[in-house]
Motif scaffolding. Structure first.
Motif, PDB file in Angstrom:
ATOM      1  N   LEU A 194       0.889  -1.080  -0.033  1.00  0.00           N
ATOM      2  CA  LEU A 194      -0.060  -0.086   0.078  1.00  0.00           C
ATOM      3  C   LEU A 194       0.946   1.125  -0.058  1.00  0.00           C
ATOM      4  N   VAL A 195       0.670   1.896  -0.848  1.00  0.00           N
ATOM      5  CA  VAL A 195       1.673   3.353  -1.159  1.00  0.00           C
ATOM      6  C   VAL A 195       0.577   4.467  -1.436  1.00  0.00           C
TER       7      VAL A 195
ATOM      8  N   ASP B  12       2.453   9.912 -13.649  1.00  0.00           N
ATOM      9  CA  ASP B  12       0.817   9.477 -13.503  1.00  0.00           C
ATOM     10  C   ASP B  12       0.865   7.960 -13.728  1.00  0.00           C
ATOM     11  N   ARG B  13       0.269   7.253 -12.989  1.00  0.00           N
ATOM     12  CA  ARG B  13      -0.186   5.948 -13.144  1.00  0.00           C
ATOM     13  C   ARG B  13      -1.708   5.657 -13.159  1.00  0.00           C
ATOM     14  N   ALA B  14      -2.003   4.603 -13.846  1.00  0.00           N
ATOM     15  CA  ALA B  14      -3.334   3.956 -13.796  1.00  0.00           C
ATOM     16  C   ALA B  14      -3.647   2.816 -13.212  1.00  0.00           C
TER      17      ALA B  14
ATOM     18  N   GLU C 214      -5.021   8.601  -7.908  1.00  0.00           N
ATOM     19  CA  GLU C 214      -4.934   9.962  -7.195  1.00  0.00           C
ATOM     20  C   GLU C 214      -4.375  10.012  -5.983  1.00  0.00           C
ATOM     21  N   GLY C 215      -4.672   8.902  -5.131  1.00  0.00           N
ATOM     22  CA  GLY C 215      -4.186   8.675  -3.680  1.00  0.00           C
ATOM     23  C   GLY C 215      -3.574   7.358  -3.518  1.00  0.00           C
ATOM     24  N   LEU C 216      -4.191   6.666  -2.519  1.00  0.00           N
ATOM     25  CA  LEU C 216      -3.628   5.453  -2.013  1.00  0.00           C
ATOM     26  C   LEU C 216      -3.765   4.167  -3.127  1.00  0.00           C
ATOM     27  N   SER C 217      -3.001   3.373  -3.241  1.00  0.00           N
ATOM     28  CA  SER C 217      -2.846   2.284  -4.434  1.00  0.00           C
ATOM     29  C   SER C 217      -1.886   1.395  -3.669  1.00  0.00           C
TER      30      SER C 217
ATOM     31  N   CYS D 112       7.107  -5.546 -11.014  1.00  0.00           N
ATOM     32  CA  CYS D 112       6.380  -5.488 -12.343  1.00  0.00           C
ATOM     33  C   CYS D 112       5.738  -4.153 -12.552  1.00  0.00           C
ATOM     34  N   GLY D 113       5.455  -3.229 -11.680  1.00  0.00           N
ATOM     35  CA  GLY D 113       4.813  -1.950 -11.876  1.00  0.00           C
ATOM     36  C   GLY D 113       3.286  -2.182 -11.864  1.00  0.00           C
ATOM     37  N   PHE D 114       2.931  -3.079 -11.356  1.00  0.00           N
ATOM     38  CA  PHE D 114       1.264  -3.428 -11.308  1.00  0.00           C
ATOM     39  C   PHE D 114       0.758  -2.344 -10.105  1.00  0.00           C
ATOM     40  N   ASP D 115      -0.117  -1.654 -10.320  1.00  0.00           N
ATOM     41  CA  ASP D 115      -1.130  -0.726  -9.496  1.00  0.00           C
ATOM     42  C   ASP D 115      -2.357  -0.983  -9.606  1.00  0.00           C
TER      43      ASP D 115
END
Length: 64
Positions: free
Chosen positions: A9-10, A18-20, A29-32, A38-41
């Protein structure tokens, strides 16, 4: 949704740019939850979605 690596959790960090969300494709926009390897968000709310969904329209499309 991402069983291969641990998710952390970041907070939104401009270091990543910018991440989708990899589930809904909306910008984060906030927590994810993020997989550093591997850059999975993913948005926290998107982790509550079912992996599959059956909808009445799917039946209609398959019949035609």
């Amino acid at each position: 949704m991402h069983p291969h690596h641990p998710l952390r959790l970041v907070e939104r960090d401009h270091h990543y740019g910018d991440r989708a969300c990899n589930i809904c494709r909306d910008l984060i926009e906030g927590l994810s939850y993020r997989c550093e390897l591997c850059g999975f968000d993913v948005h926290p709310i998107c982790t509550q979605l079912p992996e599959t969904l059956n909808h009445i329209l799917h039946q209609f499309v398959l019949k035609n």
